[in-house]
Write an enzyme that holds these catalytic residues in place. Structure first.
Site, short mmCIF file in Angstrom:
data_model
loop_
_atom_site.label_atom_id
_atom_site.label_comp_id
_atom_site.label_asym_id
_atom_site.label_seq_id
_atom_site.Cartn_x
_atom_site.Cartn_y
_atom_site.Cartn_z
CG HIS A 200 -3.69 -0.30 3.07
ND1 HIS A 200 -2.95 -0.96 4.03
CD2 HIS A 200 -4.90 -0.93 3.03
CE1 HIS A 200 -3.66 -1.95 4.54
NE2 HIS A 200 -4.84 -1.96 3.95
CB CYS B 168 -5.82 -1.67 7.15
SG CYS B 168 -7.31 -2.32 6.34
#
Length: 407
Positions: A332, A244
């Site tokens: 994630h 991310c």
């Protein structure tokens, strides 16, 4: 819910209290309509008397919804009796009326030594201690926030000859740190947090995790001298993984008029990608595969949208970017998919020349065992009958006021 609402400081937040409390109460009502029991965990102390007027995370919510309150004290930090008594005594009468009892957490020692103090606390406050929960070493529950990250757990014994060393860059505003919990659950994997180039030097894998402030933490990374260390790793074909915000840093450029307001910022230049930040967050539960292994545990939550300009995808059918030993993903939780995690770590071991073998136990099973251990702890050491009574009947009536109360 789940979308940005406003940018506020600790001071300007106060003017939004009424609107935010209304959202919290609506959410609480929704949860109560769908579940038998809803536990509202406070944030910080219920006795921050300088902030009580605008509090919605502790006694503000409890009073608005008339919730019974248990005050939990961490005896491992010391001064637990003073903390419990002082917390109650600095609440005003209406808040005190909701505090039904106490719980002591993380006790190490003989309960008999604690009993006189518990009796005195009950005499002083008119409220019982409903449980003394013992310390369990190595429980490794998910940390509530990055400030609660303890020293890395000792790795499980390796199944092969070698241990894999994973260094995670500890950004000041690190987020989604649980991405690495599954990695540390593998036998023979040592996960540690790093803030200096020296702590990256002997790592078999360096991870740049998520962050709540990508541009600011990228600047921190440069000030710490980590940029050159990462560039040297990439040049030597030593594995680097960005997740991310960490993925965004690895790219050529970041255009951020939303989170930091910095505009165009140069990235680390290790992946051929560019990131543009948008006001609305991307939210999702994507699925894909890694080397034919299904990814079933991933989720996405980010402002930055990554534009890939080359390289190969990390996950099929086309997510992420990989060039040589450097890989980045916006997903994630992907490493919680057991076969994906083991396949990737096996590649890391091969690149590092390590004789490392993956485990066979699923991460979900490990997490459930931890939660079962916590559940057993509560069942054995908490007066659950009294807690159920609180849930059914609300706060105990006619509880005594303990002076001096809030000023």
């Amino acid at each position: 819910l789940g979308k940005p609402w406003a940018d506020v400081s600790a001071t300007s937040y106060r003017q939004h209290k009424e609107a935010l409390l209304d959202v919290a109460l609506q959410s609480l009502a929704d949860l109560r309509s769908r579940y038998d029991v809803v536990v509202c965990e406070g944030a910080g102390s219920p006795t921050e008397i300088n902030l009580r007027a605008t509090d919605i995370a502790n006694m503000g919510l409890a009073r608005a919804a008339q919730l019974p309150v248990l005050v939990v004290g961490d005896i491992d930090r010391g001064g637990v009796f003073a903390s419990l008594f002082g917390t109650l005594a600095l609440l005003d009468a209406q808040d005190q009326a909701l505090v039904t009892g106490f719980v002591i957490n993380k006790f190490r020692g003989d309960d008999a030594l604690l009993t006189p103090g518990l009796k005195m606390l009950a005499q002083l406050t008119g409220r019982p201690t409903l449980g003394v929960l013992p310390w369990i070493p190595g429980l490794q529950l998910d940390a509530e926030d990055s400030l609660d990250l303890a020293a890395p757990a000792e790795p499980l014994p390796p199944l092969g000859r070698d241990v894999l060393r994973v260094s995670v860059v500890r950004f000041p505003r690190m987020s989604n740190w649980t991405d690495l919990d599954a990695v540390s659950s593998e036998p023979g994997v040592l996960v540690r947090f790093a803030t200096t180039p020296e702590e990256l030097a002997d790592a078999d894998l360096v991870v740049l995790p998520g962050t709540r402030a990508t541009v600011d933490d990228l600047q921190w990374l440069r000030r710490r001298g980590l940029e050159s260390a990462l560039q040297e790793r990439a040049a030597a074909q030593r594995p680097v993984l960005g997740i991310c915000g960490g993925y965004q840093m690895l790219g050529r450029a970041i255009d951020d008029a939303v989170e930091s307001g910095a505009g165009q910022v140069d990235g680390l230049g290790l992946l051929p990608v560019r990131t543009v930040f948008f006001p609305d967050k991307t939210l999702g539960r994507p699925q894909g595969s890694y080397g034919g292994h299904p990814v079933t545990t991933a989720y996405a939550i980010h402002h930055g949208v990554v534009q890939v300009e080359g390289g190969a995808p990390v996950f099929a059918p086309g997510e992420g970017c990989r060039v040589g030993s450097v890989a980045g993903t916006a997903w994630h939780g992907a490493l919680e998919s057991d076969d994906v995690r083991r396949a990737y770590l096996s590649e890391v071991a091969q690149a590092a020349g390590r004789s490392w073998l993956p485990g066979t136990t699923s991460f979900e099973a490990i997490r459930q065992r931890r939660l079962d251990a916590l559940g057993d702890l509560v069942a054995d050491h908490l007066d659950t009958a009294a807690v159920l009574g609180m849930l059914e009947h609300g706060p105990t009536s006619d509880l005594p006021f303990v002076p001096p109360g809030a000023p």
